[in-house]
Scaffold this active site. Structure first.
Site, PDB file in Angstrom:
ATOM      1  N   GLY A  53       0.917  -1.187   0.030  1.00 21.89           N
ATOM      2  CA  GLY A  53       0.058  -0.121   0.119  1.00 21.89           C
ATOM      3  C   GLY A  53       0.865   1.407  -0.210  1.00 21.89           C
ATOM      4  N   THR A  54       1.944   1.322   0.707  1.00 28.18           N
ATOM      5  CA  THR A  54       2.866   2.578   0.929  1.00 28.18           C
ATOM      6  C   THR A  54       3.458   2.926  -0.602  1.00 28.18           C
ATOM      7  OG1 THR A  54       3.431   2.192   3.140  1.00 28.18           O
ATOM      8  CG2 THR A  54       4.917   3.736   1.911  1.00 28.18           C
ATOM      9  N   ASN A  78      -8.362   3.742   8.773  1.00 30.79           N
ATOM     10  CA  ASN A  78      -7.553   2.732   9.624  1.00 30.79           C
ATOM     11  C   ASN A  78      -7.401   2.750  10.888  1.00 30.79           C
ATOM     12  OD1 ASN A  78      -5.580   4.817   8.587  1.00 30.79           O
ATOM     13  ND2 ASN A  78      -4.207   3.867   9.984  1.00 30.79           N
ATOM     14  N   HIS A  87      -1.754  -7.996   2.779  1.00 27.00           N
ATOM     15  CA  HIS A  87      -1.592  -8.542   4.244  1.00 27.00           C
ATOM     16  C   HIS A  87      -2.795  -8.191   5.172  1.00 27.00           C
ATOM     17  CE1 HIS A  87      -0.380  -4.777   6.660  1.00 27.00           C
ATOM     18  NE2 HIS A  87       0.173  -4.473   5.223  1.00 27.00           N
ATOM     19  N   CYS A 115       1.555   1.324  11.702  1.00 28.10           N
ATOM     20  CA  CYS A 115       2.942   1.898  11.173  1.00 28.10           C
ATOM     21  C   CYS A 115       3.404   3.081  11.872  1.00 28.10           C
ATOM     22  CB  CYS A 115       2.524   2.371   9.697  1.00 28.10           C
ATOM     23  SG  CYS A 115       1.875   1.028   8.539  1.00 28.10           S
ATOM     24  N   THR A 132      11.869  -6.933 -10.824  1.00 27.19           N
ATOM     25  CA  THR A 132      11.219  -8.391 -10.865  1.00 27.19           C
ATOM     26  C   THR A 132      10.246  -8.679 -10.195  1.00 27.19           C
ATOM     27  OG1 THR A 132      13.456  -9.231 -11.647  1.00 27.19           O
ATOM     28  CG2 THR A 132      11.898 -10.739 -10.911  1.00 27.19           C
ATOM     29  N   SER A 173      -3.274  -3.721  -0.458  1.00 30.63           N
ATOM     30  CA  SER A 173      -2.511  -4.489  -0.008  1.00 30.63           C
ATOM     31  C   SER A 173      -2.800  -5.922   0.475  1.00 30.63           C
ATOM     32  CB  SER A 173      -1.917  -3.909   1.306  1.00 30.63           C
ATOM     33  OG  SER A 173      -0.541  -4.477   1.681  1.00 30.63           O
ATOM     34  N   GLN A 221      -7.625  -0.607   3.848  1.00 33.46           N
ATOM     35  CA  GLN A 221      -8.680  -1.138   4.822  1.00 33.46           C
ATOM     36  C   GLN A 221      -9.976  -1.614   4.180  1.00 33.46           C
ATOM     37  OE1 GLN A 221      -8.081  -2.148   7.871  1.00 33.46           O
ATOM     38  NE2 GLN A 221      -6.058  -1.218   8.333  1.00 33.46           N
TER      39      GLN A 221
END
Length: 379
Positions: A75-76, A155, A205, A329, A241, A203, A183
């Site tokens: 996400g970042t 979030n 995770h 974070c 890659t 994201s 989120q």
């Protein structure tokens, strides 16, 4: 005293455990598909097939085209790419940007950099319920506004923002619209075409997938330069890659979420109702930050008037219970939550006396009961 024999994880908004099906898919990919997807030999071609299949799966989940999906490290990176590159691509049209005061740092910090470069950023406040005043937003739009970045779900508090209304309004004005959907991706059904979104960050995770992989949706015909420079991967939109095992794991997490979203959300609703019941039953002095009717069900932010959040986190951790005081974070930071600050003001007691509890697929009713019993002892 409560005898805790097992740990309790209530920080799903920070990250989720990986689903076993995701781990199995990733393990198989690492073992059997190690070719570079950019190579022209059979090992590379086999990896390329997996990569493009994952791209198609993710695209369909948000009603996008496969070529509109750029796989990233999370996400970042997606937020940084959308904001920095989006602003620079349109700087000849103006230098005004709109966001909210409650965005994730992955949005706020790139915007601070743009301010240092001469861009002007309007940070819209939210109300006491954490909601954005849509009329206030419309009033902030100017002739030189080139980019709007507003999150889909907050979030820390879980507030759902009116993304479709914002998208419809901006589409008539040719203003680039980015949403941080980290989120929201999973719990909410997202249709980028219906919501008229130009750029969207997500994201893996947060939906029981691996860390270190995400994507940026970039609407077809939106031209922004690549943030990562190097090779020609991702249709020259993101050099480097591709992390094939993680991308395949992301695809499996999407499939798992798609098949179980309604069940997951109902489970979260039930757990949240039980949590509130147990807190009241134990006569714990607490209040809820925000408006539950406008929030995703798996996140609840709680204010405890007589206990500092930092003390709560430490004492709960000693009992093997994991919660958060806000965004993961910013872990280790003792500064007040900027989200609660926008909602309640600089001097509110809530800023330093609130914790975030977030639940997920593996949270049980017993976890909630044991958590509240321990919380009773502490507060």
């Amino acid at each position: 005293m409560i005898n805790m024999t097992a740990s309790i994880y209530l920080d799903y908004a920070a990250t989720t455990p990986m689903d076993i099906s995701v781990i199995e898919k990733m393990t198989d990919t690492m073992r059997n598909h190690y070719g570079n997807a950019s190579s022209i030999h059979q090992y590379g071609r086999n990896s390329k097939k997996l990569l493009e299949h994952a791209r198609k799966t993710v695209a369909e989940y948000i009603n996008a085209l496969p070529e509109e999906i750029i796989f990233t490290s999370g996400g970042t990176e997606s937020d940084n790419t959308a904001i920095l590159m989006g602003a620079h691509a349109r700087s000849d049209r103006g230098r005004h940007i709109i966001t909210t005061a409650v965005e994730h740092e992955a949005v706020l910090k790139p915007l601070k950099r743009l301010e240092a470069e001469g861009f002007e950023v309007t940070y819209l406040p939210v109300g006491i319920t954490g909601e954005l005043d849509f009329e206030h937003f419309k009033e902030a739009v100017r002739q030189d506004t080139i980019l709007v970045s507003i999150m889909s779900v907050n979030n820390e508090v879980g507030t759902i923002f009116p993304i479709e209304k914002i998208g419809a309004f901006l589409s008539e004005r040719d203003i680039l619209f980015h949403t941080d959907a980290v989120q929201a991706f999973g719990p909410l059904k997202i249709d980028v075409k219906k919501a008229k979104i130009d750029l969207l960050s997500a994201s893996a995770h947060k939906i029981y997938g691996p860390k270190g992989v995400g994507f940026l949706y970039k609407r077809k015909n939106i031209a922004i330069p690549s943030f990562m420079l190097g090779g020609n991967q991702e249709r020259k939109q993101r050099a480097g890659t591709e992390n094939l095992p993680a991308i395949v794991g992301f695809e499996q997490a999407v499939c798992h979420m798609k098949a179980n979203r309604a069940q997951f959300n109902q489970h979260a609703v039930n757990l949240r109702e039980q949590l509130i019941y147990e807190l009241n039953h134990q006569a714990i002095n607490f209040q809820i930050n925000g408006n539950l009717s406008q929030q995703v069900p798996h996140i609840i932010n709680l204010y405890f008037p007589n206990k500092l959040a930092e003390q709560l986190l430490i004492q709960l951790d000693l009992k093997q219970i994991a919660v958060s005081a806000g965004s993961a974070c910013t872990a280790g930071s003792i500064k007040p939550s900027h989200v609660l600050q926008s909602m309640y003001g600089d001097q509110s007691d809530r800023l330093m006396h609130s914790i975030r509890v977030s639940m997920g697929a593996f949270t049980t009713e017993k976890d909630i009961k044991d958590f509240v019993k321990v919380l009773k002892e502490i507060v």
